[in-house]
Design an enzyme around this catalytic site. Sequence first.
Site, short mmCIF file in Angstrom:
data_model
loop_
_atom_site.label_atom_id
_atom_site.label_comp_id
_atom_site.label_asym_id
_atom_site.label_seq_id
_atom_site.Cartn_x
_atom_site.Cartn_y
_atom_site.Cartn_z
CG ASP A 132 16.92 12.00 -11.71
OD1 ASP A 132 17.03 10.80 -11.99
OD2 ASP A 132 17.02 12.92 -12.56
CG HIS B 112 -2.10 0.88 1.15
ND1 HIS B 112 -2.31 1.93 2.02
CD2 HIS B 112 -3.15 0.89 0.29
CE1 HIS B 112 -3.44 2.54 1.71
NE2 HIS B 112 -3.97 1.94 0.67
CE LYS C 89 -1.52 3.54 -1.94
NZ LYS C 89 -2.72 4.24 -1.57
#
Length: 505
Positions: free
Chosen positions: A155, A148, A150
């Site tokens: 870079d 889960h 995110k």
Amino acid sequence: MDEMRKDLLQILNWFKTVSPCFGVCGRNVRILDTPTEYFEALKANARKAEKRIVISALYLGTGALEKELIDCLHNVSRQKSSQGLKVHVLLDYTRGTRGESNSRSLLLPLLKDTETTVQVSLFHTPELRGIWKKLIPERVNETIGVQHIKSYIFDDTVIISGANLSESYFTNRQDRYVVIENSPEVADFFNNLVSAVSSFSFQLAPDDTVGLNNDLELHPYLGDQGSFKQEARKRLQEVLSKDFFRTEKHDNKESENLQINTSQSSTANSGENESGDIKVSENKSKESNSVEGDVDTWVCPLVQMGIFGITHDHDVTQGFWKKALPNSKILMASGYFNLTDHYMDVILQNSRANFSILMASEEVNGFYGARGLAGNIPAVYTHIAKGFYDRICAMNLEERIKLFEFYKPQWTYHAKGLWYYLPGSNLPSVTFVGSPNFGHRSVNRDLEAQIAVITTNSQLKEQLHQEASNLWAHGEAVDEETFQQPHRQVHWLLRFFTRYVRSYF
């Protein structure tokens, strides 16, 4: 003002005992407000990337906007793979392979075209195995546990969010999004975390098969569950321990500078501008040489993977609530309000802060109007919220703890996190942002990560305050009448089953 800075120093010093903390410049931290900004930031940063793009999400949708994002990644990869650009995508296996058209099938052309520079990893929870893996249907099997996290790395720029990669999250599903630029240490941390999870995940091949890395002899659902969890925990702890001890050395110097500045108007190493910002000159050690300018903000990653015995985020979150000062204020948001009993007890009994909690109304819950059993999920959250509200009233805490429901026509709500206001301050100095919802799933089932951001930068504090204000502008106060409305009545059978299925929400 001096007392407020000392209070913030105590918070910062506490965080440095419980988490890696990376010093950054507040001007390099940007808050995005809308799904459209989030979508455009993903594409813009992908186009600029030269060395790495690392994407971690629950899943990737299959609509037009998702394909536009993948086309962007595909073009960048084709143009720059020969120059060293690497692309790595980590998704959840069960969610990412659901249906015939899914995340897996959408990523295959990218993988086939640039196989040597693109990696697609699919995490499979070790909890879904045996007869249950065979019997539990798609969608429902995701309740057992998912990847889960995110985080989106381009870079040395990182976007931390609670948002997935699908059309609604790019258009009308409200979430939170923090962009941290020019911070290789933060980027490296999340890159290492994603790499660790990927090391015990399935790897997608160009022929649409999946396999495990050669150095992993344990299978997530066919082998011994305990051995797999032990190996996964070992690999994860290597990342957490390495970054924790790496940051302790140079961050202590930054704390000393902040301490000096709370008692002196100016020093050789630190200073205060007219707006009251505390500025700390960066310690140019070999271990921290990435930040240009003055450090006035600290980013502390928090990781929660209950199935592997890693409860870092949970421990820091409840510890922070307990340490919150009297008359301080915590604004807290959750798209799926299902606090664990321990979290509830801490807020009700052990915290001295004032709480304002923003939940999703039934109409903006992502499952509202869904077919089948899923259509009952909003009512389950209503029942859970009422139980918490009843406890607030029973303890006469209505003035200290207030509940609100987010409602915005034609939108759904997925924002989560918190904002912390020191006593007497009109601007937040701390925020938590990332994937956890403070619920049972976040604590016990899913792989989660968020960041705590501690700042003295006035512009960043203004951004955070505006972000919270924008969300609470759509909040409607919850009271007894909220739960007495005819359409908010929860069937007795659903109330009965909630006690047994609550840990899956």
